[in-house]
Design a protein around this motif. Structure first.
Motif, PDB file in Angstrom:
ATOM      1  N   ASP A  22      -7.227  -4.492  -3.988  1.00  0.00           N
ATOM      2  CA  ASP A  22      -6.526  -5.296  -2.995  1.00  0.00           C
ATOM      3  C   ASP A  22      -7.246  -6.642  -2.911  1.00  0.00           C
ATOM      4  O   ASP A  22      -8.404  -6.696  -2.494  1.00  0.00           O
ATOM      5  CB  ASP A  22      -6.543  -4.576  -1.644  1.00  0.00           C
ATOM      6  N   GLU A  42      -2.878  -5.064  -5.305  1.00  0.00           N
ATOM      7  CA  GLU A  42      -2.161  -5.650  -4.176  1.00  0.00           C
ATOM      8  C   GLU A  42      -2.580  -7.108  -4.010  1.00  0.00           C
ATOM      9  O   GLU A  42      -3.705  -7.473  -4.317  1.00  0.00           O
ATOM     10  CB  GLU A  42      -2.484  -4.883  -2.882  1.00  0.00           C
ATOM     11  N   SER A  99      -6.280   0.748   1.374  1.00  0.00           N
ATOM     12  CA  SER A  99      -6.300  -0.591   0.773  1.00  0.00           C
ATOM     13  C   SER A  99      -7.738  -1.017   0.501  1.00  0.00           C
ATOM     14  O   SER A  99      -8.273  -1.847   1.201  1.00  0.00           O
ATOM     15  CB  SER A  99      -5.623  -1.612   1.699  1.00  0.00           C
ATOM     16  N   THR A 106       0.840  -1.204   0.000  1.00  0.00           N
ATOM     17  CA  THR A 106       0.000   0.000   0.000  1.00  0.00           C
ATOM     18  C   THR A 106       0.875   1.255   0.000  1.00  0.00           C
ATOM     19  O   THR A 106       0.563   2.256  -0.667  1.00  0.00           O
ATOM     20  CB  THR A 106      -0.946   0.008   1.217  1.00  0.00           C
TER      21      THR A 106
HETATM   22 MG   LIG Z   1      -1.990  -3.215   1.658  1.00  0.00          MG
END
Ligand SMILES: [Mg+2]
Ligand SMILES: Nc1ncnc2c1ncn2[C@@H]1O[C@H](COP(=O)(O)OP(=O)(O)O)[C@@H](O)[C@H]1O
Length: 146
Positions: A81, A109, A62, A42
Motif C-alpha cells: 500500500d 494499492e 493495508s 483493500t
Molecule cells: Mg486500502
C-alpha cells in the motif's frame, strides 16, 4: 481479457470480483489498484489474495509492504500500500526490488502514486465511488510496458 467494467453494490460483491480476477493471475504479474480512499482497494485485495489461496480474507489488511504467502512452488504473493510512501527514497527502502527479483503476484494499492518501472505484465484496476455502496471497477490488462 480486454478492458472490462463492473458495478458492485456491496463489499461482498467486490470481494467476489477479486476472487474471479485471482483465477486469471499467473506470476509474474503486478496488480495495480488505484482509486480514492474508501473506494474498495483493500476489499478487492481481500478477494484477490484469498482467491489465490494466499491468506484468509480477514487477514488481508493495508500494510505498507508485506510478503503474504510463499507457495510450495516458491511463487510469492505480496501486498503493498503506497498511501504512506512519500518519496522515491521511501519507495526504494520497501524492498520492492527484491520482490521483483523472481516471479510473484504483487498487489499494489495507491499504485498511481508512483510510476513503477519494470517489465512485468500488469493488471490495472481503477475503483470509483458511485452512489451509496456502489462502486465502478474498471479492469484492464497490459503486457509488459516497453
Ligand atoms: Mg486500502
Ligand atoms: N461495493 C463496495 N465495494 C467495496 N467496498 C465497499 C462497497 N460498498 C461499501 N464498501 C465499504 O467501503 C469501504 C472500502 O474500504 P477499503 O476497501 O479499505 O478501501 P480503500 O482500500 O480503497 O481505501 C469498506 O468499509 C467497505 O465495507
Amino acid at each position: 481479457m480486454p478492458a472490462a467494467e463492473w458495478i458492485t453494490r456491496s463489499s461482498e460483491e467486490t470481494v467476489g470480483l477479486g476472487r474471479r480476477l485471482a483465477e486469471q493471475l499467473r506470476p509474474p504479474v503486478l496488480v495495480l489498484l488505484s482509486g480514492e480512499l474508501g473506494s474498495g482497494k483493500t476489499t478487492l485485495a481481500k478477494g484477490i489474495i484469498s482467491g489465490l489461496g494466499a491468506a484468509r480474507e480477514e487477514d488481508v489488511t493495508s500494510p505498507t509492504f508485506t510478503l503474504v504467502h510463499e507457495f510450495h512452488n516458491h511463487a510469492k504473493v505480496y501486498h503493498v500500500d503506497l498511501y504512506r510512501v512519500d518519496n522515491f527514497r521511501d519507495l526504494e527502502s520497501l524492498g520492492l526490488e527484491d520482490a521483483l527479483a523472481q516471479p510473484a503476484v504483487i498487489v499494489i494499492e495507491w499504485s498511481e502514486r508512483f510510476v513503477l518501472r519494470n517489465d512485468w505484465p500488469q493488471l490495472t484496476v481503477h475503483l470509483e465511488h458511485l452512489e451509496g455502496d456502489a462502486r465502478r471497477i474498471t479492469v484492464s490488462e497490459a503486457a509488459a510496458p516497453a
